[in-house]
Scaffold this motif. Structure first.
Motif, mmCIF file in Angstrom:
data_model
loop_
_atom_site.group_PDB
_atom_site.id
_atom_site.type_symbol
_atom_site.label_atom_id
_atom_site.label_comp_id
_atom_site.label_asym_id
_atom_site.label_seq_id
_atom_site.Cartn_x
_atom_site.Cartn_y
_atom_site.Cartn_z
ATOM 1 N N LEU A 209 0.844 -1.180 0.000
ATOM 2 C CA LEU A 209 0.000 0.000 0.000
ATOM 3 C C LEU A 209 0.890 1.245 0.000
ATOM 4 N N PRO A 210 0.344 2.429 -0.291
ATOM 5 C CA PRO A 210 1.165 3.645 -0.258
ATOM 6 C C PRO A 210 1.559 4.010 1.167
ATOM 7 N N SER A 211 2.570 4.852 1.287
ATOM 8 C CA SER A 211 2.934 5.420 2.584
ATOM 9 C C SER A 211 1.983 6.568 2.902
ATOM 10 N N LYS A 212 2.101 7.115 4.094
ATOM 11 C CA LYS A 212 1.266 8.267 4.463
ATOM 12 C C LYS A 212 1.571 9.470 3.584
ATOM 13 N N VAL A 213 2.851 9.711 3.288
ATOM 14 C CA VAL A 213 3.191 10.868 2.460
ATOM 15 C C VAL A 213 2.747 10.674 1.016
ATOM 16 N N GLU A 214 2.453 9.440 0.634
ATOM 17 C CA GLU A 214 1.937 9.155 -0.708
ATOM 18 C C GLU A 214 0.410 9.124 -0.738
ATOM 19 N N GLY A 215 -0.232 9.406 0.408
ATOM 20 C CA GLY A 215 -1.686 9.516 0.420
ATOM 21 C C GLY A 215 -2.438 8.283 0.851
ATOM 22 N N ARG A 216 -1.860 7.484 1.759
ATOM 23 C CA ARG A 216 -2.529 6.238 2.156
ATOM 24 C C ARG A 216 -3.850 6.477 2.885
ATOM 25 N N GLY A 217 -3.969 7.546 3.609
ATOM 26 C CA GLY A 217 -5.183 7.757 4.387
ATOM 27 C C GLY A 217 -5.171 6.961 5.672
ATOM 28 N N ASP A 218 -6.352 6.517 6.129
ATOM 29 C CA ASP A 218 -6.497 5.880 7.439
ATOM 30 C C ASP A 218 -6.637 4.359 7.365
ATOM 31 N N PHE A 219 -5.970 3.738 6.392
ATOM 32 C CA PHE A 219 -6.105 2.290 6.256
ATOM 33 C C PHE A 219 -5.755 1.554 7.543
ATOM 34 N N GLY A 251 12.987 4.910 7.719
ATOM 35 C CA GLY A 251 14.382 4.822 8.116
ATOM 36 C C GLY A 251 15.290 4.500 6.947
ATOM 37 N N HIS A 252 14.863 3.563 6.100
ATOM 38 C CA HIS A 252 15.662 3.224 4.921
ATOM 39 C C HIS A 252 15.797 4.425 3.984
ATOM 40 N N ALA A 253 14.728 5.203 3.870
ATOM 41 C CA ALA A 253 14.745 6.374 2.986
ATOM 42 C C ALA A 253 15.370 7.598 3.650
ATOM 43 N N GLU A 254 15.659 7.509 4.948
ATOM 44 C CA GLU A 254 16.142 8.650 5.732
ATOM 45 C C GLU A 254 15.219 9.863 5.531
ATOM 46 N N ASN A 255 13.927 9.582 5.647
ATOM 47 C CA ASN A 255 12.895 10.589 5.393
ATOM 48 C C ASN A 255 12.226 10.935 6.721
ATOM 49 N N ASP A 256 12.566 12.101 7.283
ATOM 50 C CA ASP A 256 12.039 12.462 8.593
ATOM 51 C C ASP A 256 10.541 12.731 8.562
ATOM 52 N N THR A 257 10.052 13.326 7.476
ATOM 53 C CA THR A 257 8.614 13.604 7.371
ATOM 54 C C THR A 257 7.815 12.305 7.340
ATOM 55 N N MET A 258 8.284 11.344 6.574
ATOM 56 C CA MET A 258 7.605 10.049 6.526
ATOM 57 C C MET A 258 7.620 9.388 7.890
ATOM 58 N N LEU A 259 8.756 9.411 8.563
ATOM 59 C CA LEU A 259 8.860 8.783 9.880
ATOM 60 C C LEU A 259 7.864 9.399 10.853
ATOM 61 N N ILE A 260 7.829 10.709 10.925
ATOM 62 C CA ILE A 260 6.925 11.395 11.858
ATOM 63 C C ILE A 260 5.476 11.044 11.566
ATOM 64 N N ARG A 261 5.096 11.030 10.308
ATOM 65 C CA ARG A 261 3.704 10.757 9.949
ATOM 66 C C ARG A 261 3.335 9.290 10.148
ATOM 67 N N GLU A 262 4.288 8.388 9.880
ATOM 68 C CA GLU A 262 4.003 6.966 10.089
ATOM 69 C C GLU A 262 3.874 6.639 11.573
ATOM 70 N N VAL A 263 4.718 7.234 12.407
ATOM 71 C CA VAL A 263 4.596 7.006 13.850
ATOM 72 C C VAL A 263 3.283 7.584 14.366
ATOM 73 N N ALA A 264 2.876 8.748 13.851
ATOM 74 C CA ALA A 264 1.593 9.331 14.256
ATOM 75 C C ALA A 264 0.434 8.421 13.872
ATOM 76 N N ASP A 265 0.502 7.826 12.688
ATOM 77 C CA ASP A 265 -0.538 6.889 12.242
ATOM 78 C C ASP A 265 -0.546 5.642 13.120
ATOM 79 N N PHE A 266 0.633 5.173 13.470
ATOM 80 C CA PHE A 266 0.774 4.015 14.353
ATOM 81 C C PHE A 266 0.161 4.332 15.717
ATOM 82 N N ASP A 267 0.442 5.526 16.233
ATOM 83 C CA ASP A 267 -0.082 5.918 17.541
ATOM 84 C C ASP A 267 -1.602 6.054 17.502
ATOM 85 N N LYS A 268 -2.145 6.523 16.405
ATOM 86 C CA LYS A 268 -3.600 6.610 16.251
ATOM 87 C C LYS A 268 -4.216 5.210 16.298
#
Length: 365
Positions: A209-219, A251-268
């Protein structure tokens, strides 16, 4: 005499030191943050809105992640240890170091106690972490073989990607059709309402599936909530594994924005699972990671401009920094809430998660 039966039963139970009423084994929810170390968890406290749901835990520990072949594990070996209690080599999918299939926690709970089972992942459902709960192959890249294992696994509910490994296969088999023939209600377009009286499968992307920065939404939170609703529909206890996959990819992409948004989605998603545990006390929630990715740290934030050889610090700000784009050997956190939570604090090897889960199930019923 029938009026004496109930008190005599109680007397016998007290005399023999056994419970008068055996409680059903607890539901088990396992939430895995792929690549999630302590710094990734910390990001929720600095970049999220409000108090992170991680703070709702009081039973916390640390887990060692190395495999038998490498000090720095991969997801396959780490998930194998968690799922089976057996430490194996990097790339192994629930097989021992000599490639013998090892029963998984999902398989054992279903066999011993009649658990219903569910899996959710943001990657292909044949990817290393989810695969380790139902498949047994020598190498994580055997996606078509892993998909065939899912067809024979009896998993009641699954959601993720990986459609191509079921329909566009080198051997010509249509595993999607085979799942339908087994009675599964399937959907490859959207996360539609589950049929409570059938097994349900959702393969919503050819691969991941897409990442959060790619528009995954609330899957992820939606699939977690749907899985809980579905698995709770019947009286039997359930085992439900949910994976937040893209913390690792950030982490593999060294993308801080992706990391922050993915952790926020995980926490939700975590908030939904914690609410369920509070409403259903006979449930154990475990939150952990397979490994850390990126050698992440949260440090002072600096302007990019360097003046007289010095970077300019931004007061009271922090930034996500990466030490590498690979997995690390850091210990990862483990959080426990609900029935049997006292089994999980401490510092221990990742295969002990399996041992402690089984112990919790057997002592809480």
């Amino acid at each position: 005499m029938r009026y004496l039966f109930f008190p005599l039963t109680l007397l016998l139970c007290f005399t023999l030191n056994v419970p008068a009423f055996a409680q059903q084994p607890p539901n088990v929810i396992l939430l895995i943050g792929d690549g999630m170390g302590v710094p990734q968890v910390s990001s929720a406290f600095y970049f999220g809105e409000g108090t992170p749901h991680f703070q709702r835990f009081t039973k916390i520990g640390l887990v060692k992640t190395n495999s038998v072949s490498n000090k720095v594990t991969d997801s396959a070996a780490a998930a194998t240890a968690i799922a089976t209690g057996v430490r194996s080599y990097n790339r192994a999918i629930s097989v021992s170091p000599d490639t013998v299939a090892v029963p998984t926690i999902l398989e054992q709970l279903r066999e011993e106690y009649g658990y219903r089972t569910g899996l959710v992942s943001l990657t292909s459902i044949t990817h290393a972490t989810p695969a380790c709960f139902y498949a047994h192959v020598a190498d994580r890249d055997q996606h078509e073989d892993i998909a065939a294992h899912l067809v024979g696994s009896g998993v009641d509910f699954f959601a993720g990607g990986g459609l191509d490994y079921f329909r566009r296969r080198s051997d010509g088999r249509d595993l999607y059709r085979e799942l339908a023939a087994q009675g599964y209600r399937l959907d490859s377009l959207q996360l539609s309402a589950a049929d409570p009286d059938r097994k349900n499968g959702y393969l919503l992307a050819p691969e991941s599936l897409p990442s959060k920065v790619e528009g995954r939404g609330d899957f992820l939170p939606d699939a977690a909530r749907m899985g809980l609703d579905y698995l709770s529909h019947q009286e039997a206890p359930f085992f439900f594994m949910v994976e937040g996959s893209y913390i690792d990819w950030a982490g593999h992409a060294e993308n801080d924005t992706m990391l922050i948004r993915e952790v926020a989605d995980f926490d939700k998603t975590l908030g939904i699972l914690l609410d369920y545990v509070e409403e259903h006390p006979n449930t154990l929630l475990i939150v952990t990671a397979d490994h850390e990715t990126g050698g992440v740290s949260l440090a002072k934030s600096y302007h990019s401009q360097v003046v007289f050889g010095q970077r300019k610090e931004i007061p009271d700000e922090v930034a996500v920094s990466f030490n590498s784009n690979q997995h690390s050997a850091e210990l990862v956190p483990i959080f426990a809430k609900g029935a049997g939570e006292d089994h999980f604090p401490g510092i221990y090897q990742n295969n002990e998660i399996f041992t402690r889960l089984l112990r919790a199930v057997r002592t809480e019923q």
